[in-house]
Design an enzyme around this catalytic site. Structure first.
Site, PDB file in Angstrom:
ATOM      1  N   HIS A 132       0.818  -1.220   0.000  1.00  0.00           N
ATOM      2  CA  HIS A 132       0.000   0.000   0.000  1.00  0.00           C
ATOM      3  C   HIS A 132       0.850   1.268   0.000  1.00  0.00           C
ATOM      4  O   HIS A 132       0.321   2.373  -0.133  1.00  0.00           O
ATOM      5  CB  HIS A 132      -0.988   0.002   1.178  1.00  0.00           C
ATOM      6  CG  HIS A 132      -0.385   0.277   2.511  1.00  0.00           C
ATOM      7  ND1 HIS A 132      -0.110  -0.714   3.433  1.00  0.00           N
ATOM      8  CD2 HIS A 132      -0.038   1.432   3.110  1.00  0.00           C
ATOM      9  CE1 HIS A 132       0.384  -0.167   4.527  1.00  0.00           C
ATOM     10  NE2 HIS A 132       0.439   1.138   4.356  1.00  0.00           N
ATOM     11  N   ASP A 155      -0.023  -7.630   1.449  1.00  0.00           N
ATOM     12  CA  ASP A 155       0.467  -6.252   1.553  1.00  0.00           C
ATOM     13  C   ASP A 155       1.992  -6.231   1.646  1.00  0.00           C
ATOM     14  O   ASP A 155       2.576  -5.921   2.685  1.00  0.00           O
ATOM     15  CB  ASP A 155      -0.171  -5.571   2.780  1.00  0.00           C
ATOM     16  CG  ASP A 155       0.056  -4.063   2.787  1.00  0.00           C
ATOM     17  OD1 ASP A 155       0.507  -3.528   1.758  1.00  0.00           O
ATOM     18  OD2 ASP A 155      -0.233  -3.430   3.827  1.00  0.00           O
ATOM     19  N   GLN A 213       0.807   6.304  11.716  1.00  0.00           N
ATOM     20  CA  GLN A 213       1.006   6.866  10.383  1.00  0.00           C
ATOM     21  C   GLN A 213       2.487   7.158  10.136  1.00  0.00           C
ATOM     22  O   GLN A 213       3.147   7.774  10.958  1.00  0.00           O
ATOM     23  CB  GLN A 213       0.230   8.174  10.216  1.00  0.00           C
ATOM     24  CG  GLN A 213      -1.245   7.971  10.018  1.00  0.00           C
ATOM     25  CD  GLN A 213      -1.994   7.978  11.313  1.00  0.00           C
ATOM     26  OE1 GLN A 213      -1.396   8.104  12.354  1.00  0.00           O
ATOM     27  NE2 GLN A 213      -3.287   7.852  11.225  1.00  0.00           N
ATOM     28  N   GLY A 214       2.977   6.724   8.998  1.00  0.00           N
ATOM     29  CA  GLY A 214       4.378   6.942   8.678  1.00  0.00           C
ATOM     30  C   GLY A 214       5.241   5.726   8.950  1.00  0.00           C
ATOM     31  O   GLY A 214       6.407   5.681   8.577  1.00  0.00           O
ATOM     32  N   ASP A 215       4.670   4.719   9.608  1.00  0.00           N
ATOM     33  CA  ASP A 215       5.431   3.509   9.914  1.00  0.00           C
ATOM     34  C   ASP A 215       5.149   2.394   8.907  1.00  0.00           C
ATOM     35  O   ASP A 215       5.829   1.365   8.895  1.00  0.00           O
ATOM     36  CB  ASP A 215       5.085   2.998  11.313  1.00  0.00           C
ATOM     37  CG  ASP A 215       5.604   3.922  12.388  1.00  0.00           C
ATOM     38  OD1 ASP A 215       6.683   4.497  12.200  1.00  0.00           O
ATOM     39  OD2 ASP A 215       4.931   4.097  13.406  1.00  0.00           O
ATOM     40  N   SER A 216       4.153   2.563   8.097  1.00  0.00           N
ATOM     41  CA  SER A 216       3.782   1.538   7.121  1.00  0.00           C
ATOM     42  C   SER A 216       5.001   1.033   6.362  1.00  0.00           C
ATOM     43  O   SER A 216       5.883   1.799   5.986  1.00  0.00           O
ATOM     44  CB  SER A 216       2.789   2.101   6.106  1.00  0.00           C
ATOM     45  OG  SER A 216       1.529   2.296   6.683  1.00  0.00           O
TER      46      SER A 216
END
Length: 262
Positions: A72, A119, A208-211
């Site tokens: 993603h 993913d 958020q930002g760790d994906s």
């Protein structure tokens, strides 16, 4: 809200950043998002395999020239020189950080959305990353390491809705069994997911930002092994909602085959 792309790791109990995926505010249905909440700063050289990607995600060096991240986080498969990978430093502003541009992106062909599994993605770099502060990260090829206590990390938000971090954060989270995770996320793709977090109290998570960043644990010899990829979750570090990670062992053969073809 989901914490998918850029989902930072929120380690409320310490402060950990993530590279783009994990839990965000609760919503009618869980959404992906990432960063480390409740974590602490990582020491220089502690995780020499972790990479920060310029689109706001994280990743890990599968080989010296290939980064494993979340599907993603990328737009598809094909030539792509728009991504910059930063490695070798916990401080993104450090003069010792190594920066390399991408040359090609491979997104799992079965990916239809983080909640559906598959993913994972590979980013080939224009040149190998090297140096004393950089190393590759082996991935789990069986479920032998898919339980116990895991370590998460990232440069994502340290609190739900917060900004991205300059310094790499880390935290530890316990394994959450499939049945418990499915109660939080009905319809969970258990075959391709690995859940972790403090379900009853929350407080530690990616955000958020760790994906795309790695979730790891040590083998019998003390070496790090990647068991998960920060994928999605409901908010960041919320009680009742563990983080959902791509179960690397499920896709290990597919990842290896794809990497061999890059």
């Amino acid at each position: 809200m989901k914490r998918q792309l850029g989902r930072f790791v929120c380690l409320l109990a310490g402060l950990v950043l993530g590279a783009g995926a994990l839990v965000l505010p609760a919503a009618a249905s869980p959404e992906p998002s990432p960063s480390v909440v409740g974590g602490t700063r990582a020491a220089q050289g502690e995780f020499p395999f972790v990479v920060r990607l310029s689109m706001g995600c994280g990743g890990a060096l599968y080989t010296s020239q290939i980064v494993l991240t979340a599907a993603h986080c990328v737009d598809g498969t094909g030539a792509d020189s728009s991504i910059t990978a930063t490695a070798g430093a916990v401080d993104l502003n450090s003069g010792s950080a190594v920066k390399v541009r991408s040359s090609y992106v491979y997104q799992s062909p079965a990916f239809t959305g983080a909640e559906n599994g598959d993913d994972w993605a590979l980013i080939k770099l224009a040149s190998p990353v090297s140096g004393g502060q950089v190393s590759t990260l082996p991935i789990a090829t069986s479920t032998a390491y898919d339980s116990g206590t895991f370590t998460i990390m990232g440069w994502g938000a340290a609190r739900e809705g917060g900004g991205q971090q300059r310094y790499l954060l880390k935290a530890t989270v316990p394994f959450v069994d499939d049945a418990t995770c499915a109660r939080a996320y009905p319809g969970l793709n258990a075959a391709g997911s690995l859940c972790a977090g403090y379900v009853s109290q929350g407080g530690v998570d990616t955000c958020q930002g760790d994906s795309g960043g790695p979730m790891v644990r040590q083998d019998a010899a003390g070496r790090w092994v990647q068991v998960g990829i920060v994928s999605w979750g409901n908010g960041c570090a919320r009680a009742g909602y563990p983080g959902v990670y791509t179960q690397v062992s499920t896709y290990a053969a597919d990842i290896a085959a794809a990497a061999a073809g890059l």
